[in-house]
Design a protein around this motif. Structure first.
Motif, PDB file in Angstrom:
ATOM      1  N   HIS A 178       2.724 -13.795   4.340  1.00  0.00           N
ATOM      2  CA  HIS A 178       2.958 -12.457   3.667  1.00  0.00           C
ATOM      3  C   HIS A 178       1.803 -11.847   1.979  1.00  0.00           C
ATOM      4  O   HIS A 178       1.887 -11.430   2.027  1.00  0.00           O
ATOM      5  N   ILE A 179       2.577 -12.764   1.342  1.00  0.00           N
ATOM      6  CA  ILE A 179       2.389 -12.369  -0.002  1.00  0.00           C
ATOM      7  C   ILE A 179       0.612 -12.556   0.021  1.00  0.00           C
ATOM      8  O   ILE A 179       0.107 -11.680  -0.817  1.00  0.00           O
ATOM      9  N   GLN A 180       0.308 -13.513   0.718  1.00  0.00           N
ATOM     10  CA  GLN A 180      -1.675 -13.559   0.247  1.00  0.00           C
ATOM     11  C   GLN A 180      -2.236 -12.649   1.084  1.00  0.00           C
ATOM     12  O   GLN A 180      -2.774 -12.071   0.619  1.00  0.00           O
ATOM     13  N   VAL A 181      -1.529 -12.081   2.539  1.00  0.00           N
ATOM     14  CA  VAL A 181      -2.450 -10.848   3.107  1.00  0.00           C
ATOM     15  C   VAL A 181      -1.713  -9.094   1.756  1.00  0.00           C
ATOM     16  O   VAL A 181      -3.095  -8.933   2.210  1.00  0.00           O
ATOM     17  N   ALA A 182      -0.899  -9.485   1.907  1.00  0.00           N
ATOM     18  CA  ALA A 182      -0.600  -8.284   0.970  1.00  0.00           C
ATOM     19  C   ALA A 182      -1.593  -8.098  -0.329  1.00  0.00           C
ATOM     20  O   ALA A 182      -1.906  -6.875  -0.664  1.00  0.00           O
ATOM     21  N   ARG A 183      -2.175  -9.184  -1.287  1.00  0.00           N
ATOM     22  CA  ARG A 183      -2.768  -9.469  -2.192  1.00  0.00           C
ATOM     23  C   ARG A 183      -3.464  -9.275  -1.594  1.00  0.00           C
ATOM     24  O   ARG A 183      -4.500  -8.266  -2.716  1.00  0.00           O
ATOM     25  N   ASP A 184      -4.718  -9.924  -0.787  1.00  0.00           N
ATOM     26  CA  ASP A 184      -6.168  -9.542  -0.180  1.00  0.00           C
ATOM     27  C   ASP A 184      -6.323  -7.883   0.031  1.00  0.00           C
ATOM     28  O   ASP A 184      -7.325  -7.077   0.108  1.00  0.00           O
ATOM     29  N   LEU A 185      -5.207  -7.397   0.654  1.00  0.00           N
ATOM     30  CA  LEU A 185      -4.925  -6.188   1.205  1.00  0.00           C
ATOM     31  C   LEU A 185      -5.623  -4.905  -0.239  1.00  0.00           C
ATOM     32  O   LEU A 185      -5.906  -4.353   0.135  1.00  0.00           O
ATOM     33  N   TYR A 186      -4.480  -5.140  -0.988  1.00  0.00           N
ATOM     34  CA  TYR A 186      -4.803  -4.245  -1.769  1.00  0.00           C
ATOM     35  C   TYR A 186      -5.496  -4.467  -2.676  1.00  0.00           C
ATOM     36  O   TYR A 186      -7.175  -3.814  -3.228  1.00  0.00           O
ATOM     37  N   ILE A 187      -6.280  -5.866  -2.493  1.00  0.00           N
ATOM     38  CA  ILE A 187      -7.874  -5.770  -3.561  1.00  0.00           C
ATOM     39  C   ILE A 187      -8.914  -5.073  -3.019  1.00  0.00           C
ATOM     40  O   ILE A 187     -10.193  -4.799  -3.571  1.00  0.00           O
ATOM     41  N   LEU A 188      -8.202  -5.481  -1.317  1.00  0.00           N
ATOM     42  CA  LEU A 188      -9.967  -4.737  -0.415  1.00  0.00           C
ATOM     43  C   LEU A 188      -9.730  -3.044  -0.758  1.00  0.00           C
ATOM     44  O   LEU A 188     -10.634  -2.189  -0.492  1.00  0.00           O
ATOM     45  N   GLU A 189      -8.278  -2.357  -1.088  1.00  0.00           N
ATOM     46  CA  GLU A 189      -8.344  -1.413  -1.702  1.00  0.00           C
ATOM     47  C   GLU A 189      -8.445  -0.813  -3.122  1.00  0.00           C
ATOM     48  O   GLU A 189      -9.041  -0.036  -2.922  1.00  0.00           O
TER      49      GLU A 189
END
Length: 417
Positions: free
Chosen positions: A212-223
Protein backbone atom coordinates in the motif's frame (compact mmCIF):
# COMPACT_ATOMS: atom_id res chain seq x y z
CA UNK A 1 -0.30 -20.26 -44.99
CA UNK A 2 -3.89 -20.60 -46.22
CA UNK A 3 -6.51 -21.77 -43.75
CA UNK A 4 -10.23 -21.76 -43.09
CA UNK A 5 -11.40 -21.65 -39.49
CA UNK A 6 -14.87 -23.13 -39.33
CA UNK A 7 -17.81 -22.93 -36.94
CA UNK A 8 -16.11 -20.53 -34.56
CA UNK A 9 -17.82 -18.14 -32.16
CA UNK A 10 -16.10 -14.82 -32.80
CA UNK A 11 -15.35 -12.62 -29.77
CA UNK A 12 -14.28 -9.16 -30.90
CA UNK A 13 -16.50 -6.20 -30.06
CA UNK A 14 -15.07 -4.22 -32.98
CA UNK A 15 -16.38 -6.81 -35.44
CA UNK A 16 -19.96 -6.93 -36.70
CA UNK A 17 -19.96 -10.70 -36.19
CA UNK A 18 -19.16 -10.42 -32.49
CA UNK A 19 -20.84 -13.24 -30.58
CA UNK A 20 -21.88 -15.07 -33.75
CA UNK A 21 -20.68 -18.36 -35.22
CA UNK A 22 -18.64 -17.77 -38.37
CA UNK A 23 -16.06 -19.16 -40.75
CA UNK A 24 -12.83 -17.19 -41.21
CA UNK A 25 -10.65 -17.48 -44.30
CA UNK A 26 -6.95 -16.66 -44.03
CA UNK A 27 -4.75 -16.37 -47.13
CA UNK A 28 -1.00 -15.90 -46.74
CA UNK A 29 -1.59 -14.87 -43.16
CA UNK A 30 -4.21 -12.20 -44.00
CA UNK A 31 -7.90 -12.42 -43.10
CA UNK A 32 -9.75 -12.28 -46.41
CA UNK A 33 -13.29 -13.39 -45.59
CA UNK A 34 -15.58 -13.68 -42.58
CA UNK A 35 -19.05 -15.13 -43.06
CA UNK A 36 -21.56 -17.47 -41.49
CA UNK A 37 -20.35 -20.16 -43.89
CA UNK A 38 -17.51 -20.32 -46.42
CA UNK A 39 -16.94 -22.91 -49.13
CA UNK A 40 -13.55 -24.64 -49.02
CA UNK A 41 -10.77 -23.72 -51.44
CA UNK A 42 -8.08 -25.98 -52.83
CA UNK A 43 -4.88 -25.97 -50.83
CA UNK A 44 -6.24 -24.45 -47.64
CA UNK A 45 -6.10 -26.15 -44.27
CA UNK A 46 -9.34 -26.50 -42.33
CA UNK A 47 -9.15 -25.65 -38.65
CA UNK A 48 -12.17 -27.02 -36.83
CA UNK A 49 -12.50 -27.70 -33.12
CA UNK A 50 -15.33 -28.53 -30.75
CA UNK A 51 -17.13 -25.49 -29.27
CA UNK A 52 -14.45 -23.24 -30.79
CA UNK A 53 -14.10 -19.60 -29.77
CA UNK A 54 -11.79 -17.24 -31.69
CA UNK A 55 -10.58 -13.93 -30.28
CA UNK A 56 -7.87 -11.42 -31.03
CA UNK A 57 -4.49 -12.72 -29.93
CA UNK A 58 -3.70 -12.55 -26.22
CA UNK A 59 -0.87 -10.52 -24.68
CA UNK A 60 0.96 -11.58 -21.50
CA UNK A 61 2.47 -8.55 -19.73
CA UNK A 62 4.89 -10.38 -17.41
CA UNK A 63 6.90 -13.37 -18.62
CA UNK A 64 10.35 -14.45 -17.44
CA UNK A 65 12.67 -16.37 -19.76
CA UNK A 66 16.07 -17.55 -18.60
CA UNK A 67 18.01 -16.79 -21.76
CA UNK A 68 20.56 -15.26 -21.71
CA UNK A 69 22.28 -16.55 -18.61
CA UNK A 70 19.77 -19.01 -17.17
CA UNK A 71 19.01 -21.28 -20.11
CA UNK A 72 18.57 -24.23 -17.74
CA UNK A 73 15.35 -22.55 -16.57
CA UNK A 74 13.98 -21.64 -20.01
CA UNK A 75 15.22 -20.74 -23.47
CA UNK A 76 13.75 -18.07 -25.70
CA UNK A 77 12.59 -20.54 -28.34
CA UNK A 78 10.95 -22.93 -25.88
CA UNK A 79 9.46 -20.00 -23.98
CA UNK A 80 7.79 -18.80 -27.18
CA UNK A 81 6.50 -22.31 -27.80
CA UNK A 82 5.03 -22.42 -24.27
CA UNK A 83 3.30 -19.09 -24.89
CA UNK A 84 1.84 -20.26 -28.19
CA UNK A 85 0.51 -23.50 -26.75
CA UNK A 86 -0.97 -21.50 -23.86
CA UNK A 87 -2.90 -19.25 -26.27
CA UNK A 88 -0.69 -16.13 -26.25
CA UNK A 89 0.40 -14.46 -29.49
CA UNK A 90 2.52 -11.79 -27.77
CA UNK A 91 4.55 -11.66 -24.56
CA UNK A 92 6.37 -8.92 -22.68
CA UNK A 93 9.61 -10.40 -21.34
CA UNK A 94 11.06 -9.29 -18.02
CA UNK A 95 14.67 -8.09 -17.79
CA UNK A 96 15.73 -10.61 -15.11
CA UNK A 97 18.35 -12.26 -17.29
CA UNK A 98 22.13 -12.46 -17.00
CA UNK A 99 23.23 -9.92 -17.96
CA UNK A 100 20.18 -7.85 -17.06
CA UNK A 101 18.37 -6.39 -20.06
CA UNK A 102 19.50 -2.81 -19.49
CA UNK A 103 21.15 -1.81 -22.79
CA UNK A 104 20.32 -1.38 -26.47
CA UNK A 105 22.38 -4.49 -27.27
CA UNK A 106 20.57 -6.64 -24.71
CA UNK A 107 17.18 -5.64 -26.11
CA UNK A 108 18.37 -6.30 -29.66
CA UNK A 109 19.57 -9.77 -28.68
CA UNK A 110 16.10 -10.74 -27.47
CA UNK A 111 14.37 -9.29 -30.53
CA UNK A 112 16.74 -10.97 -32.97
CA UNK A 113 16.58 -14.36 -31.25
CA UNK A 114 12.76 -14.32 -31.35
CA UNK A 115 12.41 -13.08 -34.94
CA UNK A 116 10.26 -15.19 -37.24
CA UNK A 117 8.35 -17.00 -34.52
CA UNK A 118 4.57 -17.09 -34.33
CA UNK A 119 4.66 -15.41 -30.92
CA UNK A 120 5.90 -11.82 -30.83
CA UNK A 121 8.42 -11.04 -28.08
CA UNK A 122 8.43 -7.54 -26.60
CA UNK A 123 11.35 -6.83 -24.23
CA UNK A 124 10.86 -4.91 -21.00
CA UNK A 125 14.05 -2.98 -20.28
CA UNK A 126 15.36 -2.61 -16.75
CA UNK A 127 14.49 0.76 -15.24
CA UNK A 128 17.84 1.00 -13.46
CA UNK A 129 21.33 -0.21 -14.34
CA UNK A 130 21.70 -3.88 -13.54
CA UNK A 131 18.29 -3.60 -11.80
CA UNK A 132 20.12 -2.35 -8.70
CA UNK A 133 17.81 0.60 -8.07
CA UNK A 134 20.59 3.20 -8.03
CA UNK A 135 20.94 4.85 -11.47
CA UNK A 136 18.55 5.00 -14.40
CA UNK A 137 19.37 2.67 -17.26
CA UNK A 138 19.60 3.76 -20.92
CA UNK A 139 15.85 4.05 -21.36
CA UNK A 140 15.71 5.90 -24.67
CA UNK A 141 18.38 3.71 -26.27
CA UNK A 142 16.47 0.60 -25.23
CA UNK A 143 13.23 2.05 -26.57
CA UNK A 144 14.91 2.62 -29.92
CA UNK A 145 15.95 -1.05 -29.97
CA UNK A 146 12.41 -2.25 -29.24
CA UNK A 147 11.83 -2.14 -25.48
CA UNK A 148 8.16 -1.43 -24.76
CA UNK A 149 8.38 -0.58 -21.04
CA UNK A 150 10.89 -0.13 -18.23
CA UNK A 151 10.88 -1.77 -14.81
CA UNK A 152 13.05 -3.82 -12.47
CA UNK A 153 11.27 -7.18 -12.20
CA UNK A 154 10.26 -7.91 -8.59
CA UNK A 155 12.67 -5.23 -7.39
CA UNK A 156 11.06 -2.11 -6.01
CA UNK A 157 12.64 1.32 -6.32
CA UNK A 158 13.34 2.62 -2.82
CA UNK A 159 14.45 6.07 -3.96
CA UNK A 160 11.33 8.11 -4.82
CA UNK A 161 13.41 10.58 -6.80
CA UNK A 162 14.33 7.82 -9.26
CA UNK A 163 10.67 7.15 -10.02
CA UNK A 164 10.08 10.90 -10.32
CA UNK A 165 12.94 11.34 -12.78
CA UNK A 166 11.97 8.22 -14.74
CA UNK A 167 8.37 9.39 -15.19
CA UNK A 168 9.54 12.84 -16.28
CA UNK A 169 12.24 11.59 -18.64
CA UNK A 170 10.10 8.88 -20.26
CA UNK A 171 7.49 11.44 -21.30
CA UNK A 172 9.93 12.62 -23.97
CA UNK A 173 9.40 9.40 -25.91
CA UNK A 174 6.03 8.26 -24.50
CA UNK A 175 7.70 5.57 -22.39
CA UNK A 176 5.84 3.33 -19.96
CA UNK A 177 7.36 3.09 -16.46
CA UNK A 178 6.76 0.03 -14.28
CA UNK A 179 7.12 0.16 -10.50
CA UNK A 180 6.96 -3.05 -8.46
CA UNK A 181 4.56 -2.47 -5.52
CA UNK A 182 6.67 -3.28 -2.48
CA UNK A 183 8.40 -1.17 0.16
CA UNK A 184 11.51 -3.21 0.94
CA UNK A 185 12.18 -1.78 4.39
CA UNK A 186 8.87 -3.21 5.61
CA UNK A 187 9.45 -6.80 4.51
CA UNK A 188 13.05 -7.54 5.65
CA UNK A 189 13.22 -11.33 5.05
CA UNK A 190 9.50 -11.97 4.67
CA UNK A 191 8.36 -14.98 2.66
CA UNK A 192 4.55 -15.10 3.10
CA UNK A 193 1.64 -12.78 3.74
CA UNK A 194 1.84 -11.31 7.22
CA UNK A 195 -1.11 -12.65 9.17
CA UNK A 196 -2.50 -15.62 11.06
CA UNK A 197 -1.27 -18.22 8.56
CA UNK A 198 2.31 -16.97 8.62
CA UNK A 199 2.29 -16.79 12.42
CA UNK A 200 0.90 -20.33 12.70
CA UNK A 201 3.53 -21.68 10.29
CA UNK A 202 6.38 -19.71 11.81
CA UNK A 203 7.09 -17.84 8.56
CA UNK A 204 8.35 -14.26 8.35
CA UNK A 205 5.64 -11.98 7.05
CA UNK A 206 5.30 -9.63 4.08
CA UNK A 207 2.70 -7.10 5.27
CA UNK A 208 0.06 -5.79 2.91
CA UNK A 209 1.15 -2.38 4.18
CA UNK A 210 4.41 -2.74 2.24
CA UNK A 211 2.39 -2.78 -0.98
CA UNK A 212 0.00 0.00 0.00
CA UNK A 213 2.75 2.46 0.91
CA UNK A 214 4.60 1.87 -2.36
CA UNK A 215 1.46 2.14 -4.49
CA UNK A 216 0.34 5.31 -2.72
CA UNK A 217 3.81 6.84 -3.05
CA UNK A 218 4.05 6.11 -6.75
CA UNK A 219 0.58 7.46 -7.44
CA UNK A 220 1.40 10.71 -5.63
CA UNK A 221 4.56 11.04 -7.70
CA UNK A 222 2.62 10.30 -10.91
CA UNK A 223 0.12 13.01 -10.03
CA UNK A 224 3.02 15.44 -9.62
CA UNK A 225 5.02 14.48 -12.73
CA UNK A 226 2.53 13.21 -15.25
CA UNK A 227 3.63 10.39 -17.51
CA UNK A 228 2.57 6.77 -17.89
CA UNK A 229 2.76 4.33 -14.98
CA UNK A 230 1.98 0.63 -14.84
CA UNK A 231 1.84 -1.14 -11.48
CA UNK A 232 2.44 -4.86 -12.05
CA UNK A 233 0.91 -7.68 -10.03
CA UNK A 234 -1.01 -5.98 -7.24
CA UNK A 235 -2.32 -8.30 -4.55
CA UNK A 236 -4.48 -6.46 -1.99
CA UNK A 237 -7.88 -4.85 -1.60
CA UNK A 238 -6.34 -1.53 -0.55
CA UNK A 239 -4.18 -1.39 -3.68
CA UNK A 240 -7.34 -1.78 -5.74
CA UNK A 241 -8.94 1.12 -3.86
CA UNK A 242 -5.89 3.37 -4.31
CA UNK A 243 -5.67 2.72 -8.05
CA UNK A 244 -9.41 3.18 -8.51
CA UNK A 245 -9.15 6.59 -6.84
CA UNK A 246 -6.17 7.53 -9.02
CA UNK A 247 -8.02 6.59 -12.19
CA UNK A 248 -10.97 8.70 -11.07
CA UNK A 249 -8.56 11.64 -10.88
CA UNK A 250 -7.57 11.04 -14.49
CA UNK A 251 -4.05 9.76 -13.83
CA UNK A 252 -2.51 7.67 -16.60
CA UNK A 253 -2.08 4.48 -14.57
CA UNK A 254 -2.80 0.84 -15.28
CA UNK A 255 -2.25 -2.29 -13.22
CA UNK A 256 -2.19 -6.05 -13.53
CA UNK A 257 -2.77 -9.04 -11.28
CA UNK A 258 -1.06 -12.41 -11.45
CA UNK A 259 -3.34 -15.37 -12.03
CA UNK A 260 -1.98 -17.16 -8.94
CA UNK A 261 -3.14 -14.30 -6.68
CA UNK A 262 -6.62 -14.53 -8.21
CA UNK A 263 -6.84 -18.28 -7.80
CA UNK A 264 -5.20 -19.04 -4.43
CA UNK A 265 -4.94 -17.64 -0.91
CA UNK A 266 -2.33 -17.97 1.82
CA UNK A 267 -4.16 -21.03 3.18
CA UNK A 268 -2.48 -23.30 0.60
CA UNK A 269 0.86 -22.72 2.36
CA UNK A 270 -0.02 -25.04 5.23
CA UNK A 271 2.09 -27.88 3.78
CA UNK A 272 5.05 -25.53 3.16
CA UNK A 273 4.86 -26.32 -0.56
CA UNK A 274 7.29 -23.91 -2.22
CA UNK A 275 5.33 -24.02 -5.50
CA UNK A 276 3.06 -21.49 -3.80
CA UNK A 277 5.90 -19.17 -2.80
CA UNK A 278 5.27 -16.22 -5.11
CA UNK A 279 5.84 -12.47 -5.02
CA UNK A 280 3.71 -10.64 -4.16
CA UNK A 281 2.64 -13.39 -1.77
CA UNK A 282 -0.72 -15.10 -1.79
CA UNK A 283 -2.95 -12.96 0.42
CA UNK A 284 -6.25 -13.40 2.28
CA UNK A 285 -9.63 -14.43 0.87
CA UNK A 286 -10.81 -10.83 1.41
CA UNK A 287 -8.00 -9.62 -0.83
CA UNK A 288 -8.67 -12.31 -3.41
CA UNK A 289 -12.35 -11.40 -3.64
CA UNK A 290 -11.45 -7.71 -4.02
CA UNK A 291 -9.09 -8.60 -6.88
CA UNK A 292 -11.81 -10.68 -8.58
CA UNK A 293 -14.29 -7.81 -8.26
CA UNK A 294 -11.68 -5.45 -9.71
CA UNK A 295 -11.06 -7.55 -12.83
CA UNK A 296 -14.79 -7.71 -13.40
CA UNK A 297 -15.36 -3.96 -13.07
CA UNK A 298 -12.19 -2.88 -14.89
CA UNK A 299 -10.13 -1.30 -12.11
CA UNK A 300 -7.54 -4.00 -12.80
CA UNK A 301 -6.75 -3.67 -16.49
CA UNK A 302 -5.13 -7.00 -17.28
CA UNK A 303 -4.36 -10.47 -15.98
CA UNK A 304 -0.85 -11.84 -16.38
CA UNK A 305 0.54 -15.30 -15.89
CA UNK A 306 3.63 -13.75 -14.23
CA UNK A 307 5.28 -16.88 -15.65
CA UNK A 308 8.61 -17.46 -13.92
CA UNK A 309 10.42 -20.73 -14.74
CA UNK A 310 12.82 -21.87 -12.00
CA UNK A 311 14.84 -25.07 -11.85
CA UNK A 312 14.36 -27.61 -9.08
CA UNK A 313 17.49 -26.51 -7.20
CA UNK A 314 15.84 -23.14 -6.57
CA UNK A 315 12.44 -24.47 -5.45
CA UNK A 316 13.00 -27.80 -3.71
CA UNK A 317 14.34 -26.14 -0.57
CA UNK A 318 13.07 -25.10 2.85
CA UNK A 319 10.35 -22.50 2.39
CA UNK A 320 12.53 -19.68 3.73
CA UNK A 321 15.28 -20.38 1.20
CA UNK A 322 13.28 -21.23 -1.94
CA UNK A 323 13.08 -18.60 -4.67
CA UNK A 324 9.83 -16.74 -5.36
CA UNK A 325 7.98 -17.69 -8.55
CA UNK A 326 5.72 -20.10 -10.41
CA UNK A 327 5.16 -21.07 -14.02
CA UNK A 328 1.57 -20.30 -14.94
CA UNK A 329 1.07 -19.62 -18.64
CA UNK A 330 -0.20 -23.12 -19.36
CA UNK A 331 -2.93 -22.72 -16.71
CA UNK A 332 -3.85 -19.05 -17.15
CA UNK A 333 -6.90 -19.45 -19.38
CA UNK A 334 -8.27 -22.40 -17.43
CA UNK A 335 -7.90 -20.67 -14.08
CA UNK A 336 -9.33 -17.37 -15.33
CA UNK A 337 -12.42 -19.02 -16.82
CA UNK A 338 -13.31 -20.36 -13.37
CA UNK A 339 -13.66 -16.73 -12.26
CA UNK A 340 -15.09 -14.74 -15.20
CA UNK A 341 -16.97 -15.21 -18.47
CA UNK A 342 -15.14 -15.94 -21.70
CA UNK A 343 -15.85 -12.40 -22.95
CA UNK A 344 -14.35 -10.84 -19.84
CA UNK A 345 -11.41 -13.25 -19.98
CA UNK A 346 -10.63 -12.15 -23.53
CA UNK A 347 -10.66 -8.46 -22.50
CA UNK A 348 -8.29 -9.15 -19.62
CA UNK A 349 -5.95 -11.19 -21.80
CA UNK A 350 -5.82 -8.69 -24.68
CA UNK A 351 -5.73 -5.35 -22.84
CA UNK A 352 -1.97 -5.40 -22.31
CA UNK A 353 -1.19 -5.04 -26.00
CA UNK A 354 -2.41 -1.46 -26.36
CA UNK A 355 -0.81 -0.36 -23.08
CA UNK A 356 2.59 -1.89 -23.76
CA UNK A 357 2.89 -1.79 -27.56
CA UNK A 358 0.45 0.94 -28.55
CA UNK A 359 -1.34 -1.43 -30.92
CA UNK A 360 -4.51 -3.46 -30.73
CA UNK A 361 -5.19 -6.63 -32.62
CA UNK A 362 -8.60 -6.77 -34.31
CA UNK A 363 -10.29 -9.49 -36.31
CA UNK A 364 -10.81 -7.57 -39.52
CA UNK A 365 -10.75 -8.34 -43.24
CA UNK A 366 -7.49 -7.17 -44.74
CA UNK A 367 -5.60 -7.39 -41.46
CA UNK A 368 -3.00 -10.02 -40.50
CA UNK A 369 -4.55 -12.93 -38.61
CA UNK A 370 -3.51 -12.63 -34.98
CA UNK A 371 -5.85 -15.04 -33.25
CA UNK A 372 -6.22 -17.15 -30.13
CA UNK A 373 -8.34 -20.29 -30.44
CA UNK A 374 -9.95 -21.88 -27.40
CA UNK A 375 -13.08 -23.29 -25.81
CA UNK A 376 -14.72 -22.31 -22.55
CA UNK A 377 -16.42 -25.70 -22.25
CA UNK A 378 -15.30 -28.62 -20.15
CA UNK A 379 -13.19 -28.98 -17.02
CA UNK A 380 -9.91 -30.74 -16.34
CA UNK A 381 -7.34 -31.23 -13.63
CA UNK A 382 -4.01 -29.62 -14.44
CA UNK A 383 -1.26 -32.26 -14.42
CA UNK A 384 2.43 -32.64 -15.14
CA UNK A 385 1.59 -33.62 -18.72
CA UNK A 386 0.14 -30.11 -19.23
CA UNK A 387 3.45 -28.40 -18.41
CA UNK A 388 5.32 -27.30 -21.54
CA UNK A 389 8.05 -25.29 -19.80
CA UNK A 390 11.57 -26.62 -19.21
CA UNK A 391 11.04 -25.85 -15.52
CA UNK A 392 8.24 -27.60 -13.63
CA UNK A 393 7.57 -25.21 -10.72
CA UNK A 394 3.81 -24.90 -11.25
CA UNK A 395 1.49 -23.83 -8.45
CA UNK A 396 -1.43 -25.14 -10.51
CA UNK A 397 -0.68 -28.87 -10.38
CA UNK A 398 -3.87 -30.58 -9.23
CA UNK A 399 -6.04 -27.50 -9.83
CA UNK A 400 -9.49 -27.88 -11.38
CA UNK A 401 -9.54 -25.67 -14.47
CA UNK A 402 -12.13 -24.77 -17.10
CA UNK A 403 -11.91 -24.70 -20.89
CA UNK A 404 -9.01 -25.49 -23.15
CA UNK A 405 -6.59 -23.72 -25.51
CA UNK A 406 -6.59 -25.09 -29.07
CA UNK A 407 -3.71 -22.94 -30.32
CA UNK A 408 -2.89 -19.66 -32.04
CA UNK A 409 -2.71 -18.30 -35.57
CA UNK A 410 -0.12 -15.54 -35.83
CA UNK A 411 2.68 -14.42 -38.14
CA UNK A 412 1.23 -16.65 -40.87
CA UNK A 413 1.63 -19.74 -38.70
CA UNK A 414 -0.79 -22.02 -36.87
CA UNK A 415 0.58 -23.52 -33.65
CA UNK A 416 -1.64 -26.19 -32.12
CA UNK A 417 -1.75 -26.59 -28.36
Amino acid sequence: MNARITQATLLDESNEHHGNQVDIRIENGIITEIASSLDPKNGEEQLQFENLIVSAGWFDSSVSIGEPGYEERETILNGLKVAAKSGFTSIAVNPNTLPVTDTNAAVSFLKNKAAGNAVALYPIGALTRNAEGTDLAELYDMQQAGAVAFGDYQHSISNPNLIKIALQYAQGFDGLVLSFPQENDLIIKGVANEGETAIKLGLKGIPALSEHIQVARDLYILEYTGGKLHIPTISTAQSVALIKEAKAKGLDVTCSVAIANLFYTEEVLEDFDTRYKVLPPLRTETDRQALIAAIKEGTIDMVTSDHNPLDIELKKLEFDHAKFGTIAQEATLGALLTLVSEERAVKLLTAGSERFTGTTSKIKIGQPANLSLFTANGTSVFGKEDIRSKSKNSAFLGAQLKGKVYGIFANNQFIAS
